[in-house]
Scaffold this motif. Structure first.
Motif, PDB file in Angstrom:
ATOM      1  N   LEU A  34      -2.986  14.379   2.621  1.00  0.00           N
ATOM      2  CA  LEU A  34      -3.724  13.738   3.708  1.00  0.00           C
ATOM      3  C   LEU A  34      -2.788  13.207   4.782  1.00  0.00           C
ATOM      4  N   ASP A  35      -3.288  13.135   6.027  1.00  0.00           N
ATOM      5  CA  ASP A  35      -2.463  12.530   7.075  1.00  0.00           C
ATOM      6  C   ASP A  35      -2.418  11.016   6.881  1.00  0.00           C
ATOM      7  N   VAL A  36      -1.504  10.338   7.577  1.00  0.00           N
ATOM      8  CA  VAL A  36      -1.226   8.931   7.274  1.00  0.00           C
ATOM      9  C   VAL A  36      -2.427   8.023   7.515  1.00  0.00           C
ATOM     10  N   THR A  37      -3.258   8.346   8.517  1.00  0.00           N
ATOM     11  CA  THR A  37      -4.433   7.516   8.795  1.00  0.00           C
ATOM     12  C   THR A  37      -5.433   7.600   7.658  1.00  0.00           C
ATOM     13  N   ILE A  38      -5.720   8.831   7.206  1.00  0.00           N
ATOM     14  CA  ILE A  38      -6.660   9.018   6.092  1.00  0.00           C
ATOM     15  C   ILE A  38      -6.057   8.459   4.807  1.00  0.00           C
ATOM     16  N   GLN A  39      -4.741   8.610   4.639  1.00  0.00           N
ATOM     17  CA  GLN A  39      -4.059   8.064   3.459  1.00  0.00           C
ATOM     18  C   GLN A  39      -4.285   6.560   3.369  1.00  0.00           C
ATOM     19  N   ALA A  40      -4.132   5.858   4.487  1.00  0.00           N
ATOM     20  CA  ALA A  40      -4.343   4.404   4.508  1.00  0.00           C
ATOM     21  C   ALA A  40      -5.789   4.061   4.155  1.00  0.00           C
ATOM     22  N   GLN A  41      -6.738   4.862   4.655  1.00  0.00           N
ATOM     23  CA  GLN A  41      -8.154   4.610   4.353  1.00  0.00           C
ATOM     24  C   GLN A  41      -8.439   4.800   2.859  1.00  0.00           C
ATOM     25  N   ILE A  42      -7.865   5.865   2.274  1.00  0.00           N
ATOM     26  CA  ILE A  42      -8.092   6.139   0.848  1.00  0.00           C
ATOM     27  C   ILE A  42      -7.497   5.022  -0.011  1.00  0.00           C
ATOM     28  N   LEU A  43      -6.292   4.544   0.345  1.00  0.00           N
ATOM     29  CA  LEU A  43      -5.671   3.452  -0.414  1.00  0.00           C
ATOM     30  C   LEU A  43      -6.490   2.174  -0.293  1.00  0.00           C
ATOM     31  N   ASP A  44      -6.965   1.880   0.915  1.00  0.00           N
ATOM     32  CA  ASP A  44      -7.825   0.700   1.096  1.00  0.00           C
ATOM     33  C   ASP A  44      -9.087   0.828   0.250  1.00  0.00           C
ATOM     34  N   LEU A  45      -9.650   2.032   0.235  1.00  0.00           N
ATOM     35  CA  LEU A  45     -10.855   2.286  -0.551  1.00  0.00           C
ATOM     36  C   LEU A  45     -10.594   2.056  -2.036  1.00  0.00           C
ATOM     37  N   MET A  46      -9.468   2.572  -2.536  1.00  0.00           N
ATOM     38  CA  MET A  46      -9.138   2.394  -3.955  1.00  0.00           C
ATOM     39  C   MET A  46      -8.954   0.920  -4.295  1.00  0.00           C
ATOM     40  N   LYS A  47      -8.331   0.167  -3.393  1.00  0.00           N
ATOM     41  CA  LYS A  47      -8.144  -1.274  -3.628  1.00  0.00           C
ATOM     42  C   LYS A  47      -9.491  -1.995  -3.660  1.00  0.00           C
ATOM     43  N   GLN A  48     -10.381  -1.641  -2.735  1.00  0.00           N
ATOM     44  CA  GLN A  48     -11.700  -2.279  -2.701  1.00  0.00           C
ATOM     45  C   GLN A  48     -12.492  -1.990  -3.970  1.00  0.00           C
ATOM     46  N   ILE A  49     -12.473  -0.716  -4.378  1.00  0.00           N
ATOM     47  CA  ILE A  49     -13.225  -0.317  -5.573  1.00  0.00           C
ATOM     48  C   ILE A  49     -12.644  -0.978  -6.815  1.00  0.00           C
ATOM     49  N   GLN A  50     -11.308  -1.032  -6.887  1.00  0.00           N
ATOM     50  CA  GLN A  50     -10.657  -1.673  -8.039  1.00  0.00           C
ATOM     51  C   GLN A  50     -11.044  -3.150  -8.108  1.00  0.00           C
ATOM     52  N   HIS A  51     -11.128  -3.797  -6.949  1.00  0.00           N
ATOM     53  CA  HIS A  51     -11.509  -5.212  -6.889  1.00  0.00           C
ATOM     54  C   HIS A  51     -12.964  -5.398  -7.328  1.00  0.00           C
ATOM     55  N   LYS A  52     -13.835  -4.458  -6.918  1.00  0.00           N
ATOM     56  CA  LYS A  52     -15.261  -4.582  -7.241  1.00  0.00           C
ATOM     57  C   LYS A  52     -15.547  -4.251  -8.699  1.00  0.00           C
ATOM     58  N   THR A  53     -14.890  -3.225  -9.237  1.00  0.00           N
ATOM     59  CA  THR A  53     -15.235  -2.716 -10.565  1.00  0.00           C
ATOM     60  C   THR A  53     -14.305  -3.180 -11.676  1.00  0.00           C
ATOM     61  N   ASP A  54     -13.135  -3.730 -11.312  1.00  0.00           N
ATOM     62  CA  ASP A  54     -12.125  -4.165 -12.285  1.00  0.00           C
ATOM     63  C   ASP A  54     -11.624  -3.011 -13.162  1.00  0.00           C
ATOM     64  N   THR A  55     -11.641  -1.808 -12.588  1.00  0.00           N
ATOM     65  CA  THR A  55     -11.124  -0.633 -13.294  1.00  0.00           C
ATOM     66  C   THR A  55      -9.593  -0.679 -13.314  1.00  0.00           C
ATOM     67  N   ALA A  56      -9.000  -0.363 -14.454  1.00  0.00           N
ATOM     68  CA  ALA A  56      -7.542  -0.249 -14.531  1.00  0.00           C
ATOM     69  C   ALA A  56      -7.132   1.086 -13.922  1.00  0.00           C
ATOM     70  N   ILE A  57      -6.069   1.090 -13.104  1.00  0.00           N
ATOM     71  CA  ILE A  57      -5.654   2.298 -12.388  1.00  0.00           C
ATOM     72  C   ILE A  57      -4.190   2.626 -12.688  1.00  0.00           C
ATOM     73  N   ILE A  58      -3.931   3.901 -12.982  1.00  0.00           N
ATOM     74  CA  ILE A  58      -2.556   4.417 -12.998  1.00  0.00           C
ATOM     75  C   ILE A  58      -2.439   5.343 -11.793  1.00  0.00           C
ATOM     76  N   ILE A  59      -1.515   5.056 -10.892  1.00  0.00           N
ATOM     77  CA  ILE A  59      -1.319   5.922  -9.726  1.00  0.00           C
ATOM     78  C   ILE A  59       0.034   6.614  -9.853  1.00  0.00           C
ATOM     79  N   ILE A  60      -0.004   7.942  -9.811  1.00  0.00           N
ATOM     80  CA  ILE A  60       1.207   8.759  -9.932  1.00  0.00           C
ATOM     81  C   ILE A  60       1.641   9.135  -8.524  1.00  0.00           C
ATOM     82  N   THR A  61       2.872   8.842  -8.149  1.00  0.00           N
ATOM     83  CA  THR A  61       3.297   9.143  -6.788  1.00  0.00           C
ATOM     84  C   THR A  61       4.819   9.210  -6.688  1.00  0.00           C
TER      85      THR A  61
END
Length: 343
Positions: A189-216
């Motif tokens: 993804l380009d950097v703008t969409i990348q930032a949106q996806i990361l923000d989305l993952m943070k929001q969802i993690q905050h709402k659902t309390d799902t544990a996340i492993i991110i490989i990068t």
């Protein structure tokens, strides 16, 4: 440990090929607590994705082989390495979800977006088609898709790369999994969409309390989302600690090399990056000592002869390096690494 969602202990995974055995993962151990975000970082070929896909049991056996003594304990009761394929099918999707690197190859081009989201809901949650459709629309709203009622009738090729990645996240989260593994979720993804996806993952993690492993391999992504970090090299964990430990007080020369090779926005445009010289070792025949010794500017004879054990630095920070031995010569963290972390 009632908060513990995942315990990986001495995980060793090899691939048998016609020219020999590739030791892709060599004794990896770590844990993950509920609601925690853990990043696994390292160069390509260091074993990050093999570790993640072994946890999900997505690597075909053969050619892969999980060695005796390896343990992956999920939610305190499921020993992943010994579960049958049928039992794993029930666990995947319902309690464990995965976001893959390239949504275009991961999504089914012959099925609508709605059908791909509802498939898991009907199978794992015993929902009716109507209930599953309502849940699919709800999930598309959660991941920030416009016109979700219309999107469920579209096919993957009709969506942009960022939208397809949002659909992947919706599919992986539809059944409220306790664990979400994201394998390079923003690479294509380009950097703008990348930032949106990361923000989305943070929001969802905050709402659902799902544990996340991110490989990068992107330390910018790590700084944006992770709470703890594991640094892998040549199939092993060489350093682990909190985000602050790794960025501000890293102790392994490989971690220093990763930090020095990150481009900086505040640097002179003429300044060059500092890549790590050399190449990772051949995992057909790994070296007997420290795997990083051949590329390390601080390597001693003991590094070439003996593989270092992990030395605790704090109760949450450790590194596998002979420089941490009391008798080792004093080596200061390179200044530019400190600047990079603070930059």
């Amino acid at each position: 440990m009632e908060n513990r969602i995942l315990d990986v202990d001495d995980l060793r995974v090899s691939f048998k090929t016609y020219v020999g055995e590739i030791q892709a993962v060599r004794g990896v151990s770590f844990h993950l607590d509920k609601g925690e975000v853990l990043a696994i970082v390292g160069e390509s070929g260091c074993g990050k994705s093999v570790t993640a896909q072994t946890i999900m049991r997505l690597i075909p056996t053969p050619p892969s082989h999980i060695k005796e003594g390896s343990s992956v304990l999920f939610n305190g009761k499921h020993e992943i390495t010994r579960m049958s394929d049928k039992a794993m099918e029930k666990l995947r999707g319902s309690e464990m979800g995965m976001i893959f690197q390239d949504p275009m190859t991961s999504l089914n081009p012959t099925m609508t977006i709605g059908a791909q989201i509802t498939e898991g809901l009907i199978k794992h949650q015993n929902m009716s088609k109507k209930q599953a459709n309502e849940r699919a629309i709800e999930m598309l709203k959660l991941v920030g898709m416009s016109n979700p009622q219309g999107r469920i009738h579209q096919y993957p090729h009709e969506l942009s790369g960022g939208m397809r990645q949002r659909v992947m996240i919706a599919i992986s989260l539809a059944c409220n999994p306790k664990l979400l593994i994201a394998d390079e979720p923003t690479t294509a993804l380009d950097v703008t969409i990348q930032a949106q996806i990361l923000d989305l993952m943070k929001q969802i993690q905050h709402k659902t309390d799902t544990a996340i492993i991110i490989i990068t391999h992107d330390l910018g992504v790590v700084a944006d989302i992770a709470q703890r970090v594991i640094v892998m090299y040549a199939g092993k964990v060489v350093e682990e600690g909190t985000l602050e430990d790794i960025f501000y007080n890293s102790r392994h020369p490989y971690t220093w090399g990763l930090l020095r090779s990150v481009p900086r926005l505040d640097s002179d445009s003429k300044s060059e990056l500092s890549p790590i010289p050399g190449s990772p070792p051949d995992l057909f025949a790994p070296p007997k000592g420290c795997s990083f010794a051949a590329r390390c500017p601080y390597a001693m004879q003991v590094c070439k002869d003996n593989d270092p054990a992990h030395t605790p630095i704090t109760d949450r920070h450790s590194a596998a390096c002979w420089l941490l031995h009391p008798d080792a010569p004093k080596v200061n963290r390179p200044l530019e690494v400190g600047e990079q972390a603070h930059g």
